[in-house]
Design a protein around this motif. Structure first.
Motif, PDB file in Angstrom:
ATOM      1  N   GLY A  39      46.123  30.198  43.167  1.00 25.61           N
ATOM      2  CA  GLY A  39      47.428  30.817  43.036  1.00 25.61           C
ATOM      3  C   GLY A  39      47.386  32.315  42.872  1.00 25.61           C
ATOM      4  O   GLY A  39      48.393  32.999  43.074  1.00 25.61           O
ATOM      5  N   LYS A  40      46.250  32.857  42.522  1.00 28.49           N
ATOM      6  CA  LYS A  40      46.111  34.298  42.364  1.00 28.49           C
ATOM      7  C   LYS A  40      45.814  34.955  43.712  1.00 28.49           C
ATOM      8  O   LYS A  40      45.359  34.316  44.654  1.00 28.49           O
ATOM      9  CB  LYS A  40      44.982  34.629  41.388  1.00 28.49           C
ATOM     10  N   SER A  41      46.050  36.237  43.780  1.00 31.30           N
ATOM     11  CA  SER A  41      45.615  36.995  44.951  1.00 31.30           C
ATOM     12  C   SER A  41      44.112  37.229  44.841  1.00 31.30           C
ATOM     13  O   SER A  41      43.540  37.164  43.740  1.00 31.30           O
ATOM     14  CB  SER A  41      46.343  38.327  45.037  1.00 31.30           C
ATOM     15  N   LEU A  42      43.483  37.524  45.966  1.00 35.45           N
ATOM     16  CA  LEU A  42      42.055  37.857  45.927  1.00 35.45           C
ATOM     17  C   LEU A  42      41.821  39.092  45.063  1.00 35.45           C
ATOM     18  O   LEU A  42      40.819  39.180  44.351  1.00 35.45           O
ATOM     19  CB  LEU A  42      41.531  38.086  47.347  1.00 35.45           C
ATOM     20  N   ALA A  43      42.735  40.021  45.132  1.00 35.96           N
ATOM     21  CA  ALA A  43      42.606  41.232  44.319  1.00 35.96           C
ATOM     22  C   ALA A  43      42.596  40.893  42.828  1.00 35.96           C
ATOM     23  O   ALA A  43      41.799  41.429  42.054  1.00 35.96           O
ATOM     24  CB  ALA A  43      43.743  42.197  44.634  1.00 35.96           C
ATOM     25  N   GLU A  44      43.479  39.986  42.410  1.00 37.06           N
ATOM     26  CA  GLU A  44      43.529  39.580  41.003  1.00 37.06           C
ATOM     27  C   GLU A  44      42.292  38.788  40.602  1.00 37.06           C
ATOM     28  O   GLU A  44      41.738  38.958  39.508  1.00 37.06           O
ATOM     29  CB  GLU A  44      44.761  38.707  40.756  1.00 37.06           C
ATOM     30  N   ALA A  45      41.850  37.890  41.486  1.00 39.73           N
ATOM     31  CA  ALA A  45      40.776  36.953  41.146  1.00 39.73           C
ATOM     32  C   ALA A  45      39.402  37.603  41.135  1.00 39.73           C
ATOM     33  O   ALA A  45      38.580  37.322  40.254  1.00 39.73           O
ATOM     34  CB  ALA A  45      40.791  35.776  42.117  1.00 39.73           C
ATOM     35  N   VAL A  46      39.144  38.472  42.119  1.00 41.94           N
ATOM     36  CA  VAL A  46      37.781  39.022  42.248  1.00 41.94           C
ATOM     37  C   VAL A  46      37.752  40.536  42.325  1.00 41.94           C
ATOM     38  O   VAL A  46      36.682  41.133  42.490  1.00 41.94           O
ATOM     39  CB  VAL A  46      37.053  38.408  43.470  1.00 41.94           C
ATOM     40  N   GLY A  47      38.916  41.176  42.241  1.00 42.69           N
ATOM     41  CA  GLY A  47      38.947  42.629  42.208  1.00 42.69           C
ATOM     42  C   GLY A  47      38.628  43.310  43.520  1.00 42.69           C
ATOM     43  O   GLY A  47      38.192  44.467  43.534  1.00 42.69           O
ATOM     44  N   CYS A  48      38.847  42.616  44.636  1.00 41.52           N
ATOM     45  CA  CYS A  48      38.566  43.217  45.935  1.00 41.52           C
ATOM     46  C   CYS A  48      39.860  43.739  46.555  1.00 41.52           C
ATOM     47  O   CYS A  48      40.957  43.505  46.050  1.00 41.52           O
ATOM     48  CB  CYS A  48      37.894  42.216  46.864  1.00 41.52           C
ATOM     49  N   ALA A  49      39.728  44.415  47.690  1.00 46.27           N
ATOM     50  CA  ALA A  49      40.895  45.000  48.339  1.00 46.27           C
ATOM     51  C   ALA A  49      41.531  44.059  49.362  1.00 46.27           C
ATOM     52  O   ALA A  49      42.543  44.408  49.960  1.00 46.27           O
ATOM     53  CB  ALA A  49      40.497  46.308  49.029  1.00 46.27           C
ATOM     54  N   ALA A  50      40.954  42.884  49.562  1.00 43.19           N
ATOM     55  CA  ALA A  50      41.489  41.940  50.540  1.00 43.19           C
ATOM     56  C   ALA A  50      42.887  41.493  50.140  1.00 43.19           C
ATOM     57  O   ALA A  50      43.216  41.398  48.954  1.00 43.19           O
ATOM     58  CB  ALA A  50      40.557  40.732  50.650  1.00 43.19           C
ATOM     59  N   GLU A  51      43.707  41.175  51.156  1.00 40.09           N
ATOM     60  CA  GLU A  51      45.107  40.858  50.904  1.00 40.09           C
ATOM     61  C   GLU A  51      45.380  39.360  50.759  1.00 40.09           C
ATOM     62  O   GLU A  51      46.515  38.978  50.481  1.00 40.09           O
ATOM     63  CB  GLU A  51      45.966  41.421  52.044  1.00 40.09           C
ATOM     64  N   GLY A  52      44.390  38.513  50.949  1.00 41.67           N
ATOM     65  CA  GLY A  52      44.602  37.074  50.927  1.00 41.67           C
ATOM     66  C   GLY A  52      44.771  36.520  49.529  1.00 41.67           C
ATOM     67  O   GLY A  52      44.804  37.247  48.527  1.00 41.67           O
TER      68      GLY A  52
END
Length: 266
Positions: A39-52
């Motif tokens: 349910g989280k964005s990739l940015a929230e989950a792993v701190g990357c710049a990906a938009e998925g």
């Protein structure tokens, strides 16, 4: 551009591989799979710049948008289902998780051929580990007695490790080692002689301070040849091999085992 779904995106190996994907002009991370971060964005989950986004299962991630390759770095308990879900959806698969048996791979190979997709599975995506496997295969063409010692962390539940199992299966395709004392003639617990994988005895050690280490010992009259690969405490050794597999998994249909299938000619 190769679109990637990373299954196990919040796991130990993921951070280094995700960073390398972001630094590659031909790769893009479009989704991740993690039950804890679903349910989280990739940015929230792993701190990357990906938009998925991150999903609870591979099936959900693949239903959400097009994916070319699924990378699986999860666990022995999850990898089989993940791999089959990806193949059935028509995605190529790079498997870095251990726990699948030879029978599982045969079944997966049949499914992959039916869907005309590729699968590359390696118990260890380290280039050095692949070199060890190649060197051991060369030695087995000339030497006929060996055993493997498989070292891993105290919490690793699958035995032997995928690295050790793949090494034994590779050597078993060349020849079976000359047996030592037959098991029915031993004096003491048979378990002390380790597990038999394609004729090779494997002894699994599980202790703190190890990550994954694989040692193969060839014995002859009055001499020994010892080969060993030791992995350190971070996932850096597995990055280059994983990305190599991602870029070439679609080159052939069906299952290919081991990073050496990409590094060396048959």
């Amino acid at each position: 551009m190769i679109r990637i779904c990373f299954s196990g995106v919040t796991g130990w190996t993921a951070s280094a591989v995700v960073a390398a994907i972001e630094g590659s002009a031909d790769l893009v991370l479009v989704s991740g799979v993690s039950r804890s971060a679903a349910g989280k964005s990739l940015a929230e989950a792993v701190g990357c710049a990906a938009e998925g986004r991150v999903y609870a299962s591979v099936a959900e991630a693949l239903a959400a948008g097009p994916v070319d390759v699924v990378i699986d770095y999860t666990s022995a308990a999850a990898v089989k289902q993940n791999a089959f879900e990806a193949v059935r959806a028509g995605a190529h698969v790079v498997i870095g998780s251990s726990g699948l048996t030879a029978e599982d791979y045969a079944e997966l190979d049949e499914a992959a051929r039916d869907r005309e997709v590729g699968v590359i599975a390696a118990g260890n995506f380290s280039v050095m580990a692949a070199v060890l496997r190649k060197a051991a295969a060369l030695a087995a063409e000339h030497l006929d007695r060996w055993e493997i010692i498989d070292y891993a962390s105290a919490g690793k539940p699958d035995v032997p490790s995928g690295t050790a199992r793949e090494l034994a299966e590779t050597l078993g395709a060349i020849r079976r080692p000359v047996p030592a004392v037959p098991l029915d003639e031993l004096r003491g617990p048979v378990e002390a002689r380790g597990a038999d994988v394609d004729g090779t005895r494997i002894h699994s050690v599980r202790l703190p301070s190890y990550v994954v280490s694989t040692e193969i010992i060839f014995g002859g009259a009055g001499e020994r040849l010892v080969m060993q690969h030791d992995a350190g405490p971070d996932p850096a050794p597995y990055v280059a091999g994983t990305l190599l597999a991602v870029r070439h998994v679609g080159d052939a249909v069906g299952v290919r085992r081991g990073l050496d299938s990409l590094l060396f000619e048959s």
